[in-house]
Design a protein around this motif. Structure first.
Motif, PDB file in Angstrom:
ATOM      1  N   GLY A  66       0.927  -1.144   0.128  1.00  0.00           N
ATOM      2  CA  GLY A  66      -0.035  -0.069   0.058  1.00  0.00           C
ATOM      3  C   GLY A  66       0.599   1.239   0.036  1.00  0.00           C
ATOM      4  O   GLY A  66       0.215   2.449  -0.021  1.00  0.00           O
ATOM      5  N   ARG A  67       2.149   1.084   0.032  1.00  0.00           N
ATOM      6  CA  ARG A  67       3.123   2.267  -0.073  1.00  0.00           C
ATOM      7  C   ARG A  67       3.431   2.828  -1.300  1.00  0.00           C
ATOM      8  O   ARG A  67       3.597   1.992  -2.318  1.00  0.00           O
ATOM      9  CB  ARG A  67       4.339   2.021   0.768  1.00  0.00           C
ATOM     10  CG  ARG A  67       3.945   1.535   2.309  1.00  0.00           C
ATOM     11  CD  ARG A  67       3.437   2.410   3.104  1.00  0.00           C
ATOM     12  NE  ARG A  67       3.407   2.240   4.383  1.00  0.00           N
ATOM     13  CZ  ARG A  67       2.923   1.468   5.316  1.00  0.00           C
ATOM     14  NH1 ARG A  67       1.844   0.885   4.590  1.00  0.00           N
ATOM     15  NH2 ARG A  67       3.023   1.227   6.636  1.00  0.00           N
ATOM     16  N   ARG A  68       3.636   3.959  -1.571  1.00  0.00           N
ATOM     17  CA  ARG A  68       4.256   4.581  -2.861  1.00  0.00           C
ATOM     18  C   ARG A  68       5.595   4.442  -2.604  1.00  0.00           C
ATOM     19  O   ARG A  68       6.245   5.103  -1.867  1.00  0.00           O
ATOM     20  CB  ARG A  68       3.705   6.157  -2.937  1.00  0.00           C
ATOM     21  CG  ARG A  68       2.053   6.216  -2.728  1.00  0.00           C
ATOM     22  CD  ARG A  68       1.534   7.517  -2.677  1.00  0.00           C
ATOM     23  NE  ARG A  68       2.124   7.972  -1.293  1.00  0.00           N
ATOM     24  CZ  ARG A  68       2.004   9.259  -0.862  1.00  0.00           C
ATOM     25  NH1 ARG A  68       1.732  10.247  -1.569  1.00  0.00           N
ATOM     26  NH2 ARG A  68       2.345   9.484   0.356  1.00  0.00           N
ATOM     27  N   VAL A  69       6.229   3.902  -3.556  1.00  0.00           N
ATOM     28  CA  VAL A  69       7.510   3.616  -3.588  1.00  0.00           C
ATOM     29  C   VAL A  69       8.601   3.935  -4.750  1.00  0.00           C
ATOM     30  O   VAL A  69       8.015   3.625  -5.901  1.00  0.00           O
ATOM     31  CB  VAL A  69       8.052   2.215  -3.255  1.00  0.00           C
ATOM     32  CG1 VAL A  69       9.471   1.991  -2.942  1.00  0.00           C
ATOM     33  CG2 VAL A  69       7.266   1.664  -2.063  1.00  0.00           C
ATOM     34  N   LEU A  70       9.603   4.882  -4.639  1.00  0.00           N
ATOM     35  CA  LEU A  70      10.371   5.239  -5.771  1.00  0.00           C
ATOM     36  C   LEU A  70      11.441   4.422  -5.891  1.00  0.00           C
ATOM     37  O   LEU A  70      12.295   4.588  -4.955  1.00  0.00           O
ATOM     38  CB  LEU A  70      10.421   6.695  -5.970  1.00  0.00           C
ATOM     39  CG  LEU A  70      11.482   7.294  -6.756  1.00  0.00           C
ATOM     40  CD1 LEU A  70      10.763   7.440  -8.163  1.00  0.00           C
ATOM     41  CD2 LEU A  70      11.869   8.982  -6.543  1.00  0.00           C
ATOM     42  N   LEU A  83       8.670  -5.192  -5.919  1.00  0.00           N
ATOM     43  CA  LEU A  83       8.016  -4.352  -4.999  1.00  0.00           C
ATOM     44  C   LEU A  83       6.356  -4.229  -5.114  1.00  0.00           C
ATOM     45  O   LEU A  83       5.491  -4.287  -4.220  1.00  0.00           O
ATOM     46  CB  LEU A  83       8.241  -2.856  -4.833  1.00  0.00           C
ATOM     47  CG  LEU A  83       9.714  -2.610  -4.175  1.00  0.00           C
ATOM     48  CD1 LEU A  83      10.269  -1.390  -4.589  1.00  0.00           C
ATOM     49  CD2 LEU A  83       9.594  -2.880  -2.515  1.00  0.00           C
ATOM     50  N   ALA A  84       6.261  -4.034  -6.424  1.00  0.00           N
ATOM     51  CA  ALA A  84       4.755  -4.292  -6.888  1.00  0.00           C
ATOM     52  C   ALA A  84       4.083  -5.632  -6.491  1.00  0.00           C
ATOM     53  O   ALA A  84       2.921  -5.620  -6.218  1.00  0.00           O
ATOM     54  CB  ALA A  84       4.611  -4.158  -8.593  1.00  0.00           C
ATOM     55  N   THR A  85       4.784  -6.546  -6.837  1.00  0.00           N
ATOM     56  CA  THR A  85       4.100  -7.855  -6.179  1.00  0.00           C
ATOM     57  C   THR A  85       3.964  -8.189  -4.931  1.00  0.00           C
ATOM     58  O   THR A  85       3.320  -8.863  -4.385  1.00  0.00           O
ATOM     59  CB  THR A  85       5.109  -9.174  -6.675  1.00  0.00           C
ATOM     60  OG1 THR A  85       6.406  -9.019  -6.139  1.00  0.00           O
ATOM     61  CG2 THR A  85       5.381  -9.256  -8.152  1.00  0.00           C
ATOM     62  N   GLU A  86       4.809  -7.254  -4.201  1.00  0.00           N
ATOM     63  CA  GLU A  86       4.536  -7.189  -2.713  1.00  0.00           C
ATOM     64  C   GLU A  86       3.261  -6.157  -2.307  1.00  0.00           C
ATOM     65  O   GLU A  86       3.208  -6.095  -1.075  1.00  0.00           O
ATOM     66  CB  GLU A  86       5.726  -6.773  -1.726  1.00  0.00           C
ATOM     67  CG  GLU A  86       6.722  -7.767  -2.108  1.00  0.00           C
ATOM     68  CD  GLU A  86       6.790  -8.859  -1.047  1.00  0.00           C
ATOM     69  OE1 GLU A  86       6.555  -8.724   0.118  1.00  0.00           O
ATOM     70  OE2 GLU A  86       6.609 -10.096  -1.767  1.00  0.00           O
ATOM     71  N   GLY A  87       2.629  -5.624  -3.195  1.00  0.00           N
ATOM     72  CA  GLY A  87       1.507  -4.796  -2.912  1.00  0.00           C
ATOM     73  C   GLY A  87       1.981  -3.460  -2.808  1.00  0.00           C
ATOM     74  O   GLY A  87       1.088  -2.442  -2.582  1.00  0.00           O
ATOM     75  N   ALA A  88       3.102  -2.887  -3.389  1.00  0.00           N
ATOM     76  CA  ALA A  88       3.647  -1.611  -3.308  1.00  0.00           C
ATOM     77  C   ALA A  88       3.203  -0.910  -4.668  1.00  0.00           C
ATOM     78  O   ALA A  88       2.974  -1.518  -5.498  1.00  0.00           O
ATOM     79  CB  ALA A  88       5.057  -1.482  -2.996  1.00  0.00           C
ATOM     80  N   HIS A  89       2.937   0.592  -4.478  1.00  0.00           N
ATOM     81  CA  HIS A  89       2.658   1.261  -5.766  1.00  0.00           C
ATOM     82  C   HIS A  89       4.036   1.658  -5.995  1.00  0.00           C
ATOM     83  O   HIS A  89       4.469   2.945  -5.635  1.00  0.00           O
ATOM     84  CB  HIS A  89       1.658   2.262  -5.404  1.00  0.00           C
ATOM     85  CG  HIS A  89       0.410   1.902  -5.138  1.00  0.00           C
ATOM     86  ND1 HIS A  89      -0.505   1.076  -5.451  1.00  0.00           N
ATOM     87  CD2 HIS A  89      -0.201   2.155  -3.488  1.00  0.00           C
ATOM     88  CE1 HIS A  89      -1.590   0.749  -4.758  1.00  0.00           C
ATOM     89  NE2 HIS A  89      -1.421   1.387  -3.780  1.00  0.00           N
ATOM     90  N   ALA A  90       4.697   1.009  -6.591  1.00  0.00           N
ATOM     91  CA  ALA A  90       5.959   1.305  -7.211  1.00  0.00           C
ATOM     92  C   ALA A  90       6.279   1.918  -8.440  1.00  0.00           C
ATOM     93  O   ALA A  90       5.365   1.610  -9.553  1.00  0.00           O
ATOM     94  CB  ALA A  90       6.914   0.041  -7.343  1.00  0.00           C
ATOM     95  N   VAL A  91       7.366   2.945  -8.427  1.00  0.00           N
ATOM     96  CA  VAL A  91       7.411   3.635  -9.900  1.00  0.00           C
ATOM     97  C   VAL A  91       8.992   3.482 -10.168  1.00  0.00           C
ATOM     98  O   VAL A  91       9.902   3.600  -9.044  1.00  0.00           O
ATOM     99  CB  VAL A  91       7.312   4.985  -9.611  1.00  0.00           C
ATOM    100  CG1 VAL A  91       7.654   5.943 -10.791  1.00  0.00           C
ATOM    101  CG2 VAL A  91       5.878   5.205  -9.488  1.00  0.00           C
ATOM    102  N   VAL A 112       4.373  -8.236 -14.907  1.00  0.00           N
ATOM    103  CA  VAL A 112       4.515  -7.360 -13.854  1.00  0.00           C
ATOM    104  C   VAL A 112       4.770  -5.899 -14.281  1.00  0.00           C
ATOM    105  O   VAL A 112       5.737  -5.519 -14.633  1.00  0.00           O
ATOM    106  CB  VAL A 112       5.311  -7.566 -12.814  1.00  0.00           C
ATOM    107  CG1 VAL A 112       5.260  -6.780 -11.370  1.00  0.00           C
ATOM    108  CG2 VAL A 112       5.069  -9.220 -12.217  1.00  0.00           C
ATOM    109  N   ARG A 113       3.715  -4.851 -14.162  1.00  0.00           N
ATOM    110  CA  ARG A 113       3.797  -3.753 -14.542  1.00  0.00           C
ATOM    111  C   ARG A 113       4.177  -2.834 -13.640  1.00  0.00           C
ATOM    112  O   ARG A 113       3.089  -2.716 -12.671  1.00  0.00           O
ATOM    113  CB  ARG A 113       2.574  -3.462 -15.623  1.00  0.00           C
ATOM    114  CG  ARG A 113       2.752  -4.244 -16.814  1.00  0.00           C
ATOM    115  CD  ARG A 113       1.374  -3.709 -17.781  1.00  0.00           C
ATOM    116  NE  ARG A 113       1.703  -4.629 -19.069  1.00  0.00           N
ATOM    117  CZ  ARG A 113       2.189  -4.527 -20.057  1.00  0.00           C
ATOM    118  NH1 ARG A 113       3.266  -3.612 -20.244  1.00  0.00           N
ATOM    119  NH2 ARG A 113       2.249  -5.478 -21.065  1.00  0.00           N
ATOM    120  N   VAL A 114       4.943  -1.570 -13.895  1.00  0.00           N
ATOM    121  CA  VAL A 114       5.200  -0.591 -13.108  1.00  0.00           C
ATOM    122  C   VAL A 114       5.370   0.600 -13.943  1.00  0.00           C
ATOM    123  O   VAL A 114       5.861   0.474 -15.118  1.00  0.00           O
ATOM    124  CB  VAL A 114       6.291  -0.740 -12.054  1.00  0.00           C
ATOM    125  CG1 VAL A 114       6.231  -1.879 -11.061  1.00  0.00           C
ATOM    126  CG2 VAL A 114       7.633  -0.931 -12.919  1.00  0.00           C
TER     127      VAL A 114
END
Length: 269
Positions: A66-70, A83-91, A112-114
């Motif tokens: 649920g965290r926004r991660v750069l 990170l996306a597979t762990e539920g993060a909003h990754a960029v 897996v898309r980011v």
């Protein structure tokens, strides 16, 4: 002195020259880099360093769901996808179009898309307090002349209470030559010589620039930006790991650290 020796030096390089060299190098070297290291890094994994410390085990970022991660200097963005597979909003952000091309190819393979952004770590194209967490594994920081400015930019885009974790070559490695064998156990440089390692063409134009900072320099950069340093991780070389990565090797890794990982928080106040 042969041509190869003439092309390697230690000297000051301006920021604009450093940026051109880094972007050009990673664009040209992207295919070779991925061919050599892509299997080790994986398409969907977060490997902090050649010692093979993985975020799945270390959990240096804390809770990411649920965290926004750069991911700064994301390269092929394998960490951002993990990170996306762990539920993060990754960029994922990188300066190199060549590396981002590999990120898109790995996205197609993995499914897996980011979001991927081409941008400069010295001028992050995001608003203030846009992210909960920022991270990089050997990205951006060694390849800019003003790494203190990167720390300030990351501080800006993190929310209060956010976390910043990055890995770099351990500063003490700079006293040794880049040799994974016995020759790499000899001290030949001063730890306090902060001139960058530079590869240049016959006209003296830098084609690759890597910066050196001492441990104290890094801490001053972080504190100067406003961060609180929570941990400094120096991964030990694990038993059974026999893979050589550039100057990283079992021989050297069992004697002295090759990676430093800084774990920092932006104070909540």
């Amino acid at each position: 002195m042969d041509d190869d020796e003439q092309r390697v030096t230690r000297r000051a390089v301006a920021e604009a020259e450093t940026r051109r060299a880094s972007r050009g190098w990673w664009d040209r070297d992207a295919d070779d880099y991925q061919a050599e290291h892509g299997e080790f890094l994986g398409d969907v994994d977060f490997v902090w360093c050649p010692e093979r410390l993985r975020e799945a085990d270390a959990r240096l970022l804390g809770e990411v769901r649920g965290r926004r991660v750069l991911e700064v200097g994301c390269g092929a963005a394998s960490a951002a996808r993990w990170l996306a597979t762990e539920g993060a909003h990754a960029v994922g952000l990188d300066l190199s179009a060549g590396m981002l091309r590999h990120a898109r190819e790995a996205t197609a393979r993995s499914g897996v898309r980011v979001p991927l952004v081409q941008g400069d770590a010295l001028a992050l194209p995001f608003p203030d307090a846009a992210f909960d967490i920022a991270c990089t594994a050997f990205g951006a920081i060694p390849f800019v002349a003003d790494s203190a400015a990167v720390m300030a930019e990351v501080f800006r885009v993190l929310r209060p209470g956010g976390r910043w974790v990055f890995s770099v070559t351990h500063p003490m490695r700079w006293i040794f030559p880049d040799d994974p064998g016995e020759g790499g156990l000899r001290v030949i440089h001063s730890y306090f010589d902060r001139r960058p390692y530079v590869e240049q063409d016959p006209d003296g134009v830098p084609t690759y620039v890597e910066q050196h900072r001492t441990l104290g320099d890094r801490i001053r950069e972080l504190v100067g930006a406003g961060f609180a340093l929570r941990n400094l991780v120096e991964p030990e070389w694990p038993d059974g790991h026999e893979q050589v990565w550039g100057q990283w090797s079992p021989l050297r890794g069992r004697l002295f650290p090759g990676t430093a990982i800084f774990v920092c928080d932006k104070p909540a106040g």
